[in-house]
Design an enzyme around this catalytic site. Structure first.
Site, short mmCIF file in Angstrom:
data_model
loop_
_atom_site.label_atom_id
_atom_site.label_comp_id
_atom_site.label_asym_id
_atom_site.label_seq_id
_atom_site.Cartn_x
_atom_site.Cartn_y
_atom_site.Cartn_z
N ASP A 42 -3.98 -3.05 -5.78
CA ASP A 42 -4.66 -2.73 -6.57
C ASP A 42 -4.99 -3.71 -7.46
O ASP A 42 -5.53 -3.60 -8.81
CB ASP A 42 -3.94 -1.39 -7.54
CG ASP A 42 -2.62 -1.70 -8.07
OD1 ASP A 42 -2.11 -2.95 -8.25
OD2 ASP A 42 -2.07 -0.89 -8.52
N LYS A 80 -3.31 5.49 -3.65
CA LYS A 80 -4.16 4.74 -4.55
C LYS A 80 -5.20 4.09 -3.84
O LYS A 80 -6.42 3.74 -4.59
CB LYS A 80 -3.14 4.04 -5.32
CG LYS A 80 -3.83 3.57 -6.68
CD LYS A 80 -2.83 2.83 -7.69
CE LYS A 80 -3.86 2.30 -8.62
NZ LYS A 80 -3.04 1.57 -9.59
N ASN A 107 0.74 -1.33 -0.02
CA ASN A 107 0.01 -0.22 -0.04
C ASN A 107 0.76 1.11 0.14
O ASN A 107 0.71 2.33 0.60
CB ASN A 107 -0.80 0.01 1.23
CG ASN A 107 -2.02 1.18 1.36
OD1 ASN A 107 -2.47 1.53 0.32
ND2 ASN A 107 -1.93 1.69 2.48
N GLY A 108 1.97 1.04 -0.58
CA GLY A 108 2.99 2.37 -0.65
C GLY A 108 2.83 3.23 -1.78
O GLY A 108 3.10 4.54 -1.71
N ASN A 130 2.57 -11.21 -8.97
CA ASN A 130 3.08 -10.55 -7.76
C ASN A 130 2.04 -10.90 -6.62
O ASN A 130 1.94 -10.38 -5.64
CB ASN A 130 3.27 -9.02 -7.89
CG ASN A 130 4.32 -8.54 -6.90
OD1 ASN A 130 5.59 -9.25 -6.95
ND2 ASN A 130 4.35 -7.47 -6.29
N GLY A 172 10.70 0.49 -3.53
CA GLY A 172 10.26 -0.70 -4.08
C GLY A 172 9.93 -1.83 -3.10
O GLY A 172 10.03 -1.64 -2.15
N HIS A 173 8.81 -2.95 -3.59
CA HIS A 173 8.14 -3.57 -2.59
C HIS A 173 9.14 -4.64 -2.06
O HIS A 173 8.75 -5.39 -1.23
CB HIS A 173 7.08 -4.10 -2.93
CG HIS A 173 6.99 -4.52 -4.53
ND1 HIS A 173 7.89 -5.37 -5.36
CD2 HIS A 173 6.02 -4.08 -5.63
CE1 HIS A 173 7.70 -5.51 -6.42
NE2 HIS A 173 6.46 -4.63 -6.65
N GLN A 196 7.40 1.18 4.91
CA GLN A 196 8.54 0.75 3.87
C GLN A 196 9.67 2.07 4.54
O GLN A 196 9.29 2.92 5.12
CB GLN A 196 7.91 1.24 2.75
CG GLN A 196 7.98 0.06 1.80
CD GLN A 196 7.38 0.47 0.40
OE1 GLN A 196 6.53 1.35 0.24
NE2 GLN A 196 8.34 0.57 -0.78
N LYS A 253 -4.58 -0.13 -13.32
CA LYS A 253 -3.50 0.85 -13.19
C LYS A 253 -3.87 1.90 -13.89
O LYS A 253 -3.02 2.90 -13.76
CB LYS A 253 -2.38 0.36 -14.16
CG LYS A 253 -1.85 -1.40 -13.37
CD LYS A 253 -0.84 -1.03 -12.26
CE LYS A 253 -0.18 -2.11 -11.42
NZ LYS A 253 0.10 -2.06 -10.37
#
Length: 506
Positions: free
Chosen positions: A251, A125, A112-113, A328, A220-221, A188, A394
């Site tokens: 998303d 988002k 959720n970044g 992912n 990044g994740h 993060q 997206k």
């Protein structure tokens, strides 16, 4: 001849020694800059900031060590047959009677970044409305609450926020206090962007407001492993008896908890548990850039397009050689994350992401991807899942699909409508007039009926009246200066509409 050769060797040695000296000097300069930044941290943020900057220093050190593409194309092989299992085979095993106790070992983690900027929205988002006023976050909470009520379980939701999304997300979380879902958050890391020329941090102090806003980024994740561990939450959840996390992008509306995959993890047919499962799905022409699973030096390895040498990019994109891509959606053992994190053994390729700041300064940010760690885990597995488990939003073109009657909503989960004769998703391309969510919503008086649509392209100044129906292939192009209003109740089947069409009330 030999003497000449020796000179060449010496000069190469000299060059690499020279490069090594430069590299060490650069690392020292960056270290000094980071120490300066750390001195500006308020006492209550000192430890946290120090962890972030130490993490960045490790990443920067690796960045300076690595040269050229990070994979040797000659070593890339197709994965062995049994390393990617078809979902049907996993589902065919059915479910045990004690599915509730299996579910109680699970934690759902959503990435959720991200901000909604690419869709013209301010803030996280996950707070964009996607269906009947429900946001991505609403749908996620509804799904997990439904699970907990149905099976009388306690599956918690964990949100990995970034410094961009944390504050706004936490404000919203209060509205779920009466839901039957425990919600945790952790942040993060926050890393400094570096100047593309000097490779030194752009930031002069720890603040990230005012002119410093653009000096920081979430890396990044792939950062999930370190930041989850550092937050203390990993240990807390292990202490509560949790064993696996299901990680996915918030998303991706197709990423719901799948009981068959969970059962396969907890009760493996061969008695040997997987530490890491990656859901992959078959590529279509739209997915040619997606990362793919390969066999590399005896291990499953995720290869992203950015790692591929230029000469092999077309081969990488080929649907025939690499048939699948990473959704992912990942299932990962908590104990394994703890072990590898403590051994400093999680190895992820560095993604170098160039950006230009508002003032025109060119910077780079160093990132990693969560799926790239697959090669560090034992007994990893790919599962080839149906396309329905990959439904990312997206763009507003994706939003149109999920808002339409192609999908029905049940307990927070979207499923393809049974009224659609074939289960493929139509191809939708909305032009630049639709990029921002508010413009997109203004242009549709109501969402068209799309049950029989194959392909929709819309370009230019186009609006849709109420109860429009779109079937087959529909292309609507308003040239510059023209405007097309599709009238209420219109049925467009295999039509191209162009020119000017305005219907005025008199």
């Amino acid at each position: 001849m030999l003497k000449g050769d020796r000179n060449v060797t010496m000069s190469q040695d000299g060059a690499s020694q020279f490069q090594e000296v430069i590299r060490q000097e650069l690392e020292l300069s960056v270290k000094k800059e980071l120490e300066k930044i750390l001195t500006t941290a308020p006492s209550h943020e000192f430890e946290h900031t120090k962890k972030d900057l130490d993490g960045f220093r490790k990443l920067f050190h690796r960045f300076l060590q690595e040269k050229g593409p990070s994979v040797d194309w000659g070593k890339i092989q197709r994965p062995p047959e049994d390393s990617i299992q078809p979902y049907e085979k996993i589902k065919a095993r059915g479910l045990p009677d004690n599915i509730s106790s299996v579910l109680n070992k699970l934690v759902v983690v959503k990435l959720n970044g991200g901000l909604g900027t690419s869709m013209g929205c301010k803030g996280p988002k996950s707070l964009i409305g996607v269906r009947n006023e429900n946001t991505f976050l609403d749908l996620t909470v509804q799904q997990i609450e439904h699970l907990n009520k149905t099976y009388n379980t306690d599956v918690p939701l964990v949100l990995m926020n970034s410094f961009n999304t944390d504050e706004d997300t936490k404000k919203i979380l209060q509205k779920y206090s009466h839901c039957r879902v425990k919600i945790y958050t952790f942040n993060q890391s926050r890393y400094p962007r570096i100047n593309k020329e000097s490779l030194l941090p752009v930031a002069k102090d720890v603040s990230y407001s005012g002119e410093n806003t653009e000096a920081w980024y979430p890396p990044g994740h792939g950062d999930i492993y370190a930041s989850f561990y550092n937050s203390g939450l990993l240990d807390t959840l292990i202490g509560e008896g949790k064993e696996y996390i299901f990680v996915s992008n918030i998303d991706n509306l197709g990423a719901t908890v799948d009981l068959y995959i969970l059962n396969h993890l907890m009760n493996p047919p061969n008695g040997k548990r997987c530490e890491f499962v990656m859901e992959v799905t078959n590529k279509t022409r739209a997915d040619v850039k997606g990362g793919t699973l390969t066999q590399y030096e005896g291990k499953l390895r995720l290869v992203e397009i950015a790692q591929v040498p230029k000469a092999h990019v077309d081969e990488f994109k080929s649907v025939s050689k690499f048939k699948i891509f990473n959704t992912n959606n990942l299932w990962i053992s908590l104990a394994a994350v703890k072990r590898l994190q403590e051994q400093n053994a999680i190895d992820m390729e560095i993604i170098v992401n160039p950006k230009t700041l508002d003032g025109g300064l060119n910077v780079i940010q160093l990132e990693t991807a969560v799926g790239a760690a697959i090669k560090s885990f034992e007994n990893s597995l790919g599962i080839n899942v149906p396309r329905s488990r990959f439904l990312p939003v997206k763009t507003t073109s994706d939003l149109l699909l999920v808002m339409s009657n192609l999908y029905s909503l049940n307990a927070g989960s979207l499923t393809m409508s049974e009224k659609r004769e074939f289960p493929t998703v139509p191809l939708v391309k909305l032009g630049s007039s639709f990029t921002k969510v508010q413009d997109y919503l203004r242009r549709f008086e109501s969402i068209p009926d799309m049950l029989e649509l194959d392909h929709l392209t819309v370009s230019g100044d186009v609006t849709f009246g109420k109860n429009v129906s779109l079937k087959g292939t529909v292309i609507i192009i308003a040239n510059h200066g023209d405007r097309i209003d599709i009238p209420p109740g219109a049925v467009l089947e295999n039509k191209i509409v162009s020119g000017n069409l305005r219907i005025l009330d008199h």
